[in-house]
Motif scaffolding. Sequence first.
Motif, PDB file in Angstrom:
ATOM      1  N   ASN A  61       0.852  -1.185   0.000  1.00 34.87           N
ATOM      2  CA  ASN A  61       0.000   0.000   0.000  1.00 34.87           C
ATOM      3  C   ASN A  61       0.888   1.236   0.000  1.00 34.87           C
ATOM      4  N   PHE A  96       2.143   4.312  -4.973  1.00 38.39           N
ATOM      5  CA  PHE A  96       2.293   3.232  -5.955  1.00 38.39           C
ATOM      6  C   PHE A  96       3.088   3.700  -7.163  1.00 38.39           C
ATOM      7  N   ALA A 154       1.755  -1.620 -10.707  1.00 37.74           N
ATOM      8  CA  ALA A 154       0.468  -1.378 -11.363  1.00 37.74           C
ATOM      9  C   ALA A 154       0.353  -2.226 -12.633  1.00 37.74           C
ATOM     10  N   ARG A 186      -3.633  -4.697  -0.820  1.00 40.30           N
ATOM     11  CA  ARG A 186      -2.487  -3.789  -0.758  1.00 40.30           C
ATOM     12  C   ARG A 186      -2.128  -3.548   0.701  1.00 40.30           C
ATOM     13  N   ASN A 216      -1.319   9.163  -7.994  1.00 40.15           N
ATOM     14  CA  ASN A 216      -1.248   9.105  -6.533  1.00 40.15           C
ATOM     15  C   ASN A 216      -1.899  10.355  -5.941  1.00 40.15           C
ATOM     16  N   GLU A 258      -7.387   4.935  -1.506  1.00 42.80           N
ATOM     17  CA  GLU A 258      -6.063   4.750  -2.112  1.00 42.80           C
ATOM     18  C   GLU A 258      -6.076   3.584  -3.099  1.00 42.80           C
ATOM     19  N   ASP A 259      -6.745   2.502  -2.712  1.00 41.12           N
ATOM     20  CA  ASP A 259      -6.829   1.329  -3.587  1.00 41.12           C
ATOM     21  C   ASP A 259      -7.568   1.656  -4.885  1.00 41.12           C
ATOM     22  N   PHE A 276      -5.199   3.223  -7.136  1.00 42.02           N
ATOM     23  CA  PHE A 276      -4.287   2.220  -7.692  1.00 42.02           C
ATOM     24  C   PHE A 276      -4.956   1.458  -8.834  1.00 42.02           C
ATOM     25  N   GLU A 277      -6.205   1.093  -8.649  1.00 42.60           N
ATOM     26  CA  GLU A 277      -6.926   0.368  -9.702  1.00 42.60           C
ATOM     27  C   GLU A 277      -7.007   1.216 -10.972  1.00 42.60           C
ATOM     28  N   SER A 285      -3.543   1.073 -12.521  1.00 45.68           N
ATOM     29  CA  SER A 285      -3.289  -0.238 -13.114  1.00 45.68           C
ATOM     30  C   SER A 285      -4.011  -0.376 -14.451  1.00 45.68           C
TER      31      SER A 285
END
Length: 353
Positions: free
Chosen positions: A22, A25, A30, A50, A178, A196-197, A200-201, A204
Motif C-alpha cells: 500500500n 504506488f 500497477a 495492498r 497518486n 487509495e486502492d 491504484f486500480e 493499473s
Amino acid sequence: MAAVLEQAAKRLKTDITIGTHNGHFHADEALAVHMLRTHIPAYANARLVRTRDPATLATCHTVVDVGGEYDAAANRFDHHQRTFNTTFPGRETKLSSAGLVYMHFGREMISRKLGTSDHTDPTVNMVYEKIYTSFIEALDAHDNGISVYDPAKVAEAGLEKRFSDSGFNLGAMVGRLNPNWNDEIPSDPVAAQAAEDERFETASARIGEEFDRDLDYFAKSWLPARSVVETAFNERKAVDPSGRILVLKGQSAPWKDHLYTLEETVPENEKVVYVLYPEKPAPDAKWRVQCVPVTKDSFQSRKPLPEAWRGFRDEELSGISGIPGGVFVHAAGFIGGNKSYEGALAMAKKALD
C-alpha cells in the motif's frame, strides 16, 4: 466429473489473491497486477490486497513488489532485496516487479494473443523479446533508478538536456494518479485505504491500456509486417542495383525494426537509405520517400533528401528537382512525396547520386 472439475477451477480462480504494497504506488506493480489479472486466465478474478503486513502477505497466492522475496515457484516477485540482480535474458537492466511478472508469464500472454499453445514457437519468442525491449525494460529501469545513458559518460562529454522530459513517460503518468500531499484523507483507516486502492486500480487500468495496445500491435501488426518487409528486402536490387532503395508494394507496414534485423549481415554500402510506400492501398495513391534513420530512435537519416529540395512543395518542388509530380519534401529532409510511384522512385534514385 467434468462439472466438478469446472467448479473446482472456478473456485481456484476466485480464491486467488494478489498482494502488493500500500502507500505510494508505481508503474511496475500497477502493470504487474494488470498483466496477471488481464492476460493469465487463472488470475482473471483475483482479489487484490495492498498491504505491507507480512502476515497478510503470507496468505496471498501471489505477491508482487513487496515482501523481500523473489521465488517464482512460490509466486513471489519482489526486487527490492539487496541480493537481487536478476535481468531479462540478454539484457543488463535489473528487473522490477513488472519485468519479473513479464519474464515468467509473458510467453503465455503472447501465445494466447497469437492463438497458439506452443510457448516455444519462434514467433512467440520474437514478440516476447520485442515487447520487453520496447515497453517493459523502460519501466524496469525507471523503478530501479537506471538512466538511459551512463551519467558519468554524459558528464564527461559535457552534455546537458535541452528540455525536461521527466513528465513525459509511463512512470510519471502513473505517479500523477497518486494522491497529492495536501489532499484530504478520510479519517477512517478503512475508508482511507479503500480510496487509495481505488486510485491504484485506476493506475493499473491506465498503464494496462498502454500495455494491451502494444501487445495487440506487436502481435497483430508488427509481426505480420516482417514477411512484407523481408520480401521487399529480398527484391530491392530489382528496383535499383545498389540495393539501397526498398519498395513496400500495395501499402506501408512497420518496417524499421525488421529492416535493421535483415541488414545485420549486409555491407554498409548496400544498406537501405530510402523506403518507398504508398500513402494508402489504392491505385491512385500518392507515394512517400522516407529516409532510413541511423538508428531506430534517431532523428538523423543515413542520407537525407537533397538540401535543395527541402521545404518546397508541388510545382515549385518539381521545378527544382526536375521530377514531375512533386508533392513535398520536409524541411528536415527525412521524408518527401510524389504523386506517383515512378516519381517517388525517380526522387530516390536522384537523391542517391
